[in-house]
Design an enzyme around this catalytic site. Structure first.
Site, PDB file in Angstrom:
ATOM      1  N   TRP A 137       0.132  -1.647  -0.724  1.00 17.99           N
ATOM      2  CA  TRP A 137      -0.050   0.060  -0.129  1.00 17.99           C
ATOM      3  C   TRP A 137       1.228   1.470   0.033  1.00 17.99           C
ATOM      4  CZ3 TRP A 137      -0.768  -4.002   3.041  1.00 17.99           C
ATOM      5  CH2 TRP A 137      -2.205  -4.890   2.910  1.00 17.99           C
ATOM      6  N   HIS A 195      -6.527   1.633   2.754  1.00 20.56           N
ATOM      7  CA  HIS A 195      -7.523   0.906   2.036  1.00 20.56           C
ATOM      8  C   HIS A 195      -9.415   1.241   3.638  1.00 20.56           C
ATOM      9  CE1 HIS A 195      -5.340  -2.470   4.810  1.00 20.56           C
ATOM     10  NE2 HIS A 195      -5.720  -1.234   5.862  1.00 20.56           N
ATOM     11  N   ARG A 251      -3.884   6.443  -2.247  1.00 21.45           N
ATOM     12  CA  ARG A 251      -2.597   6.024  -2.894  1.00 21.45           C
ATOM     13  C   ARG A 251      -1.810   6.474  -3.235  1.00 21.45           C
ATOM     14  NH1 ARG A 251      -4.302  -1.045  -2.998  1.00 21.45           N
ATOM     15  NH2 ARG A 251      -5.739  -1.578  -1.210  1.00 21.45           N
ATOM     16  N   GLN A 290     -13.227   2.367  -1.747  1.00 25.39           N
ATOM     17  CA  GLN A 290     -13.942   0.816  -1.914  1.00 25.39           C
ATOM     18  C   GLN A 290     -14.478   0.169  -0.628  1.00 25.39           C
ATOM     19  OE1 GLN A 290      -9.677  -0.616   0.778  1.00 25.39           O
ATOM     20  NE2 GLN A 290      -8.768  -1.068  -1.347  1.00 25.39           N
ATOM     21  N   VAL A 303      -5.154 -11.911   7.207  1.00 24.94           N
ATOM     22  CA  VAL A 303      -6.522 -12.527   6.760  1.00 24.94           C
ATOM     23  C   VAL A 303      -5.698 -13.856   6.718  1.00 24.94           C
ATOM     24  CG1 VAL A 303      -8.424 -11.706   5.973  1.00 24.94           C
ATOM     25  CG2 VAL A 303      -6.366 -12.345   4.387  1.00 24.94           C
ATOM     26  N   ALA A 311     -13.918 -11.474   5.931  1.00 30.12           N
ATOM     27  CA  ALA A 311     -13.577 -10.206   5.633  1.00 30.12           C
ATOM     28  C   ALA A 311     -13.315 -10.522   4.329  1.00 30.12           C
ATOM     29  CB  ALA A 311     -12.482  -9.073   6.452  1.00 30.12           C
TER      30      ALA A 311
HETATM   31  C1  YSA Z   1      -8.728  -8.366   2.362  1.00 27.01           C
HETATM   32  C2  YSA Z   1      -8.990  -8.830   2.815  1.00 27.01           C
HETATM   33  C3  YSA Z   1      -9.646  -8.353   3.922  1.00 27.01           C
HETATM   34  O1  YSA Z   1      -9.855  -9.359   4.692  1.00 27.01           O
HETATM   35  C4  YSA Z   1      -9.898  -6.951   3.920  1.00 27.01           C
HETATM   36  C5  YSA Z   1     -10.124  -7.052   2.931  1.00 27.01           C
HETATM   37  C6  YSA Z   1      -9.299  -6.911   1.475  1.00 27.01           C
HETATM   38  C7  YSA Z   1      -8.608  -5.555   0.743  1.00 27.01           C
HETATM   39  C8  YSA Z   1      -7.822  -5.288   1.004  1.00 27.01           C
HETATM   40  N1  YSA Z   1      -8.003  -4.483   2.324  1.00 27.01           N
HETATM   41  C9  YSA Z   1      -6.956  -4.105  -0.187  1.00 27.01           C
HETATM   42  O2  YSA Z   1      -6.800  -3.237   0.131  1.00 27.01           O
HETATM   43  N2  YSA Z   1      -6.571  -4.835  -1.124  1.00 27.01           N
HETATM   44  S1  YSA Z   1      -6.155  -4.468  -2.230  1.00 27.01           S
HETATM   45  O3  YSA Z   1      -5.678  -3.599  -1.981  1.00 27.01           O
HETATM   46  O4  YSA Z   1      -6.302  -5.874  -3.279  1.00 27.01           O
HETATM   47  O5  YSA Z   1      -7.379  -3.877  -3.146  1.00 27.01           O
HETATM   48  C10 YSA Z   1      -8.664  -4.080  -3.029  1.00 27.01           C
HETATM   49  C11 YSA Z   1      -9.365  -3.300  -4.380  1.00 27.01           C
HETATM   50  O6  YSA Z   1      -9.322  -2.174  -4.442  1.00 27.01           O
HETATM   51  C12 YSA Z   1      -9.155  -3.986  -5.583  1.00 27.01           C
HETATM   52  O7  YSA Z   1      -8.735  -5.418  -5.711  1.00 27.01           O
HETATM   53  C13 YSA Z   1      -9.356  -3.034  -6.737  1.00 27.01           C
HETATM   54  O8  YSA Z   1     -10.389  -2.873  -6.770  1.00 27.01           O
HETATM   55  C14 YSA Z   1      -8.823  -1.998  -5.800  1.00 27.01           C
HETATM   56  N3  YSA Z   1      -7.936  -1.186  -5.738  1.00 27.01           N
HETATM   57  C15 YSA Z   1      -6.922  -1.243  -5.873  1.00 27.01           C
HETATM   58  N4  YSA Z   1      -5.978  -0.558  -5.820  1.00 27.01           N
HETATM   59  C16 YSA Z   1      -6.826   0.330  -6.751  1.00 27.01           C
HETATM   60  C17 YSA Z   1      -7.777  -0.020  -6.853  1.00 27.01           C
HETATM   61  N5  YSA Z   1      -8.474   0.476  -7.456  1.00 27.01           N
HETATM   62  C18 YSA Z   1      -8.184   2.158  -8.450  1.00 27.01           C
HETATM   63  N6  YSA Z   1      -7.466   2.121  -8.157  1.00 27.01           N
HETATM   64  C19 YSA Z   1      -6.640   1.868  -7.811  1.00 27.01           C
HETATM   65  N7  YSA Z   1      -5.164   2.136  -7.207  1.00 27.01           N
END
Ligand code: YSA
Length: 332
Positions: A152, A172, A198, A212, A255, A299
């Site tokens: 992140w 997030h 981000r 999100q 997780v 989650a």
């Molecule tokens: C995972 C497990 C858990 O138990 C709970 C939550 C999560 C998600 C975790 N917090 C997370 O942020 N995962 S992630 O970095 O892969 O982002 C989740 C979703 O946000 C992605 O699948 C995507 O759909 C979106 N995303 C990520 N970066 C982005 C974005 N959408 C737009 N612009 C970006 N830069």
């Protein structure tokens, strides 16, 4: 025919003219006296049948009345048209359409998502966009030097004087997991829709600011089977189309096991990654003061923008933030 008849017409027409207040009425007046079958026209037409002596007196009188009436009608008409639009209020005209705003497509999609989860028994919870590194990372089993922090890219904020906490723009919606659990007891099922940030390069599918929707269900015996049932029901309703799902093992420090969910709409024939998820890690329960031996939970975190792009076939995430009304006005 007598001269008095022309005089009579003069008198009555002048009287009538003074009472006329609008152009429509004036036109009726013109037709009545000067039209093809008008009163004065009939007098003028009958002149040719009169003896010469009468014609000599009546003719000029009738012609002069016609000229005078034409002149006065013209004057009156210009009087009406010189009344400015502002002086005249026509209550029968349809009103001007009031310009009202349009909800942003992301707001529409977030509302749709929220309504589906609420109908499945989830409560909606809000959280702060400015977070501490404790809730954004440490409490989620990502200590300060853990390499997972690199997953992140973070906007760090200037530290306030004498502050032990480090502040950041949340990367997030997951920090709300421990925040919520600290002040609530299971069983519960919540969603947390919200804005996240981000520090990364933008492209068609990445923004530095996006949305999100976090989900958290905790209780005795909550399992991945519950997760699968909830998520498949959600997507079935959200896309309103038949779809296939794929669950891939993945890694998130908060997780165990962790997974990613892909979806393939039968109409599209293409796999799309829609979320990260998993079973809540025991250390996360411990950070919230729960006993991980007594409880389980799942989650997940979905990208609202990405789901909106899929649902409404929007090719570039940056369109959502460009402020172009041609996009926004298509959403109600
Ligand atoms: C995972 C497990 C858990 O138990 C709970 C939550 C999560 C998600 C975790 N917090 C997370 O942020 N995962 S992630 O970095 O892969 O982002 C989740 C979703 O946000 C992605 O699948 C995507 O759909 C979106 N995303 C990520 N970066 C982005 C974005 N959408 C737009 N612009 C970006 N830069």
């Amino acid at each position: 025919m007598e001269k008095t008849s022309v005089e009579g017409v003069r008198k009555s027409s002048f009287e009538e003219l003074t009472g006329i207040k609008d152009a429509k009425h004036l036109e009726r007046f013109r037709v009545k006296y000067l039209g093809r079958n008008g009163v004065l026209t009939a007098i003028l037409r009958s002149l040719k049948d009169l003896p010469l002596a009468e014609r000599r007196t009546l003719g000029p009188a009738a012609n002069s009345l016609r000229n005078e009436l034409e002149k006065r009608i013209k004057e009156k008409l210009s009087e009406f048209s010189s009344v400015s639009a502002g002086d005249f209020f026509d209550a029968s005209r349809p009103g001007k359409k009031v310009k009202i705003g349009h909800p942003h497509p992301l707001a529409v999609v977030e509302r749709e998502m929220r309504e589906i989860f609420e109908s499945l028994g989830f409560a909606t919870v809000d959280g702060p966009e400015i977070e501490t590194d404790y809730y954004n990372f440490d409490a989620l089993n990502i200590p300060p030097d853990h390499p997972a922090r690199d997953m992140w890219d973070t906007f760090w904020l200037k530290e306030p004087k004498n502050s032990k906490a480090k502040f950041l723009l949340r990367t997030h919606t997951s920090p709300m997991q421990v925040r919520f659990m600290e002040s609530h007891q299971p069983p519960f099922q919540i969603i947390v829709p919200g804005r996240v940030f981000r520090y990364e390069a933008t492209d068609v599918s990445h923004e530095i600011n996006f949305y999100q929707l976090e989900g958290l269900m905790v209780g005795k015996g909550v399992s991945l089977a519950n997760f699968k049932a909830v998520i498949e029901e959600f997507f079935k309703r959200f896309f309103n189309k038949p779809a296939d799902f794929r669950y891939r093992p993945s890694y998130f420090p908060f997780v165990e096991p962790g997974l990613e969910v892909d979806i393939k709409l039968k109409t599209e024939n293409k796999w799309l990654e829609v979320m990260g998820a998993g079973m809540v890690h025991p250390r996360v329960f411990e950070a919230a003061g729960y006993n991980p031996r007594e409880l389980t939970g799942f989650a997940f975190g979905m990208g609202v923008d990405r789901l909106a792009m899929i649902k409404y076939k929007i090719p570039d995430i940056r369109l959502f933030y460009a402020g172009d009304l041609r996009l926004t006005t298509q959403f109600k």
